[in-house]
Design an enzyme around this catalytic site. Sequence first.
Site, mmCIF file in Angstrom:
data_model
loop_
_atom_site.group_PDB
_atom_site.id
_atom_site.type_symbol
_atom_site.label_atom_id
_atom_site.label_comp_id
_atom_site.label_asym_id
_atom_site.label_seq_id
_atom_site.Cartn_x
_atom_site.Cartn_y
_atom_site.Cartn_z
ATOM 1 N N THR A 82 0.853 -1.184 0.000
ATOM 2 C CA THR A 82 0.000 0.000 0.000
ATOM 3 C C THR A 82 0.893 1.239 0.000
ATOM 4 O O THR A 82 1.891 1.304 0.714
ATOM 5 C CB THR A 82 -0.898 -0.001 1.256
ATOM 6 O OG1 THR A 82 -1.622 -1.231 1.275
ATOM 7 C CG2 THR A 82 -1.874 1.158 1.254
ATOM 8 N N THR A 135 -0.069 -9.041 -7.481
ATOM 9 C CA THR A 135 -1.456 -8.570 -7.460
ATOM 10 C C THR A 135 -1.455 -7.072 -7.763
ATOM 11 O O THR A 135 -0.782 -6.300 -7.068
ATOM 12 C CB THR A 135 -2.087 -8.834 -6.084
ATOM 13 O OG1 THR A 135 -2.015 -10.235 -5.838
ATOM 14 C CG2 THR A 135 -3.524 -8.366 -6.036
ATOM 15 N N PHE A 195 -3.333 -17.412 -6.799
ATOM 16 C CA PHE A 195 -4.395 -17.628 -5.808
ATOM 17 C C PHE A 195 -3.966 -18.512 -4.641
ATOM 18 O O PHE A 195 -4.795 -18.867 -3.810
ATOM 19 C CB PHE A 195 -5.626 -18.229 -6.491
ATOM 20 C CG PHE A 195 -6.301 -17.283 -7.449
ATOM 21 C CD1 PHE A 195 -7.063 -16.216 -6.979
ATOM 22 C CD2 PHE A 195 -6.161 -17.433 -8.821
ATOM 23 C CE1 PHE A 195 -7.675 -15.328 -7.858
ATOM 24 C CE2 PHE A 195 -6.777 -16.552 -9.711
ATOM 25 C CZ PHE A 195 -7.538 -15.497 -9.225
ATOM 26 N N ALA A 225 -11.506 -11.695 -5.628
ATOM 27 C CA ALA A 225 -11.430 -12.945 -4.861
ATOM 28 C C ALA A 225 -11.022 -12.644 -3.415
ATOM 29 O O ALA A 225 -11.648 -13.131 -2.462
ATOM 30 C CB ALA A 225 -10.431 -13.901 -5.505
ATOM 31 N N CYS A 274 -1.960 -9.745 2.174
ATOM 32 C CA CYS A 274 -2.785 -9.508 0.987
ATOM 33 C C CYS A 274 -4.161 -8.891 1.244
ATOM 34 O O CYS A 274 -4.536 -7.941 0.561
ATOM 35 C CB CYS A 274 -2.961 -10.809 0.214
ATOM 36 S SG CYS A 274 -1.403 -11.373 -0.494
HETATM 37 N N1 LIG Z 1 2.165 -13.760 -0.254
HETATM 38 C C1 LIG Z 1 1.104 -14.307 -0.798
HETATM 39 O O1 LIG Z 1 0.464 -15.196 -0.252
HETATM 40 C C2 LIG Z 1 0.616 -13.833 -2.139
HETATM 41 C C3 LIG Z 1 -0.400 -14.546 -2.772
HETATM 42 C C4 LIG Z 1 -0.843 -14.102 -4.006
HETATM 43 C C5 LIG Z 1 -0.305 -12.957 -4.578
HETATM 44 N N2 LIG Z 1 0.676 -12.281 -3.915
HETATM 45 C C6 LIG Z 1 1.203 -11.080 -4.555
HETATM 46 O O2 LIG Z 1 2.518 -11.352 -4.993
HETATM 47 C C7 LIG Z 1 3.319 -10.171 -4.903
HETATM 48 C C8 LIG Z 1 4.561 -10.461 -4.074
HETATM 49 O O3 LIG Z 1 4.149 -10.839 -2.762
HETATM 50 P P1 LIG Z 1 5.167 -11.458 -1.723
HETATM 51 O O4 LIG Z 1 4.386 -11.812 -0.504
HETATM 52 O O5 LIG Z 1 6.004 -12.504 -2.386
HETATM 53 O O6 LIG Z 1 6.069 -10.157 -1.451
HETATM 54 P P2 LIG Z 1 7.543 -10.080 -0.869
HETATM 55 O O7 LIG Z 1 7.729 -8.664 -0.446
HETATM 56 O O8 LIG Z 1 7.770 -11.180 0.126
HETATM 57 O O9 LIG Z 1 8.504 -10.399 -2.114
HETATM 58 C C9 LIG Z 1 8.708 -9.522 -3.175
HETATM 59 C C10 LIG Z 1 10.170 -9.635 -3.625
HETATM 60 O O10 LIG Z 1 10.370 -8.813 -4.771
HETATM 61 C C11 LIG Z 1 11.687 -8.323 -4.718
HETATM 62 N N3 LIG Z 1 11.839 -7.166 -5.603
HETATM 63 C C12 LIG Z 1 11.336 -5.916 -5.457
HETATM 64 N N4 LIG Z 1 11.675 -5.140 -6.517
HETATM 65 C C13 LIG Z 1 12.408 -5.903 -7.340
HETATM 66 C C14 LIG Z 1 13.035 -5.678 -8.610
HETATM 67 N N5 LIG Z 1 12.958 -4.488 -9.198
HETATM 68 N N6 LIG Z 1 13.703 -6.692 -9.189
HETATM 69 C C15 LIG Z 1 13.782 -7.908 -8.572
HETATM 70 N N7 LIG Z 1 13.200 -8.189 -7.391
HETATM 71 C C16 LIG Z 1 12.536 -7.205 -6.785
HETATM 72 C C17 LIG Z 1 11.868 -7.976 -3.243
HETATM 73 O O11 LIG Z 1 13.230 -7.861 -2.912
HETATM 74 C C18 LIG Z 1 11.181 -9.175 -2.576
HETATM 75 O O12 LIG Z 1 12.078 -10.211 -2.284
HETATM 76 C C19 LIG Z 1 2.419 -9.098 -4.306
HETATM 77 O O13 LIG Z 1 1.852 -8.352 -5.359
HETATM 78 C C20 LIG Z 1 1.337 -9.903 -3.619
HETATM 79 O O14 LIG Z 1 0.122 -9.207 -3.528
HETATM 80 C C21 LIG Z 1 1.161 -12.708 -2.730
#
Ligand SMILES: NC(=O)c1ccc[n+]([C@@H]2O[C@H](COP(=O)([O-])OP(=O)(O)OC[C@H]3O[C@@H](n4cnc5c(N)ncnc54)[C@H](O)[C@@H]3O)[C@@H](O)[C@H]2O)c1
Length: 434
Positions: A74, A112, A142, A203, A256
């Site tokens: 956010t 997302t 998902f 969702a 999320c």
């Molecule tokens: N965690 C979940 O359960 C889940 C489920 C579905 C969707 N998502 C979506 O997936 C996305 C990631 O979530 P997450 O929980 O893995 O986040 P996270 O913060 O754990 O991981 C994101 C990673 O991206 C890396 N990163 C950032 N900028 C970068 C760049 N320019 N180049 C390379 N790497 C880079 C960060 O260093 C970090 O390790 C979000 O949009 C989230 O909404 C997450």
Amino acid sequence: MAMIAKKCSQYQVKIVDINATRIDAWNSDNLPVYEPGLKEVVESVRGKNLFFGTDIEASIKEADIIFVSVNTPTKTFGFGAGKASDLQYIEKTARSILTASDSSKIVVEKSTLPVRTAESMERILNNNGKGLHFDVVSNPEFLAEGSAIADLENPDRVLIGGHQTRDGLAAVEEIAKIYANWVPRERIITTNLWSSELSKLTANAFLAQRISSINSLSALCEKTGANIDEIANAIGKDTRIGSKFLKASIGFGGSCFKKDILNLVYLCEHYGLPEVATYWENVIKINEWQTTRSVKRVLRSLFNTITGKKIAVLGFAFKADTNDTRESPAHLVVRELLEERAIPVITDYRALPDAKRDLSDVLDKVQFAEEPYEAAKDSHAILLCTEWRQYAALDWQKIYDSMSKPALIFDGRNILNGEELKKIGFEFISIGKA
Ligand SMILES: NC(=O)c1ccc[n+]([C@@H]2O[C@H](COP(=O)([O-])OP(=O)(O)OC[C@H]3O[C@@H](n4cnc5c(N)ncnc54)[C@H](O)[C@@H]3O)[C@@H](O)[C@H]2O)c1
């Protein structure tokens, strides 16, 4: 990506991240994410067709398909602060892809994202003067943390959205072909780009709404003598409602739900739909109210004073089977206990390192314990905040004997047998029961 590598030996999967410490951990025996079954999957393919590295530019250059999975938190500043998605990491990634590429590629939105993000991605990528063409495809994830491997092995559906043009449809098919290695074709849904982007927010909004709905009624149960577990069971038998996601609790957490609903709220406001925005915003408000009112109930049961009292907090992860503490209700509980000048003693099976990081500004005021027995010793109350199944099987007599009396248990996840605990001598409160 580990699951894709496992299921598709014909693809070489390279995971790159700007965070070298995390990549080192992915290459070690100590993975940075705890997820049942994940270690086994990673170890079965790492070094074969799954690789972790930090050489982002070279990896972009050699890739045919790029899954963009960066964080989309956010926004905390400027227009939309507190609601809109901060898309700086997405934009930076699009620019890195453009700079490093010398061939056309498919770019997959796995993060997302707000609906119509692909439009911005395409504007950056396709105004390139290099004669390259990028197809942007949406493929939201998902999986749920804690059950990620099972969810990926056997997904209810895989969603892939693309432009309804010849190139767009071909790109969608290229991604569908990957999943078709293990997911039945009828579970691979293809849509237009905007439907796919918006489906993910929808969702999560629906899932969170079910929790807030049952939690809002748990408060009415406590006033009237109705029992929220009995109600959930009764209504869940209605096939139109269904039985899942009806467990009353201290509230939902995780990285999320809140972020994605806020994102949805912002989009509705942006498109001039304030009534729709308010409707969804209340799902979050109920969630925060549920956690806060739970702490107030505990406080009332402890004679409205917990200053200087040890309070055991069982579980700090936002749910069981994960070490993720992002937006965990336990965190809010601990902060409220600190406001009352109590001494929280936190225990968790996987999340203690993350808890220590989250509470680094108050480390002199909180305590940590490896074991629930140690956390409960000399405490006045136990607040169960995470549904680790081990908690239901603890030696509660031993715990009771070690606590200050009267000994209170607040079951914030409704997983304990209150009648048995009362027989031991505990005062017992749970969610949605008088
Ligand atoms: N965690 C979940 O359960 C889940 C489920 C579905 C969707 N998502 C979506 O997936 C996305 C990631 O979530 P997450 O929980 O893995 O986040 P996270 O913060 O754990 O991981 C994101 C990673 O991206 C890396 N990163 C950032 N900028 C970068 C760049 N320019 N180049 C390379 N790497 C880079 C960060 O260093 C970090 O390790 C979000 O949009 C989230 O909404 C997450």
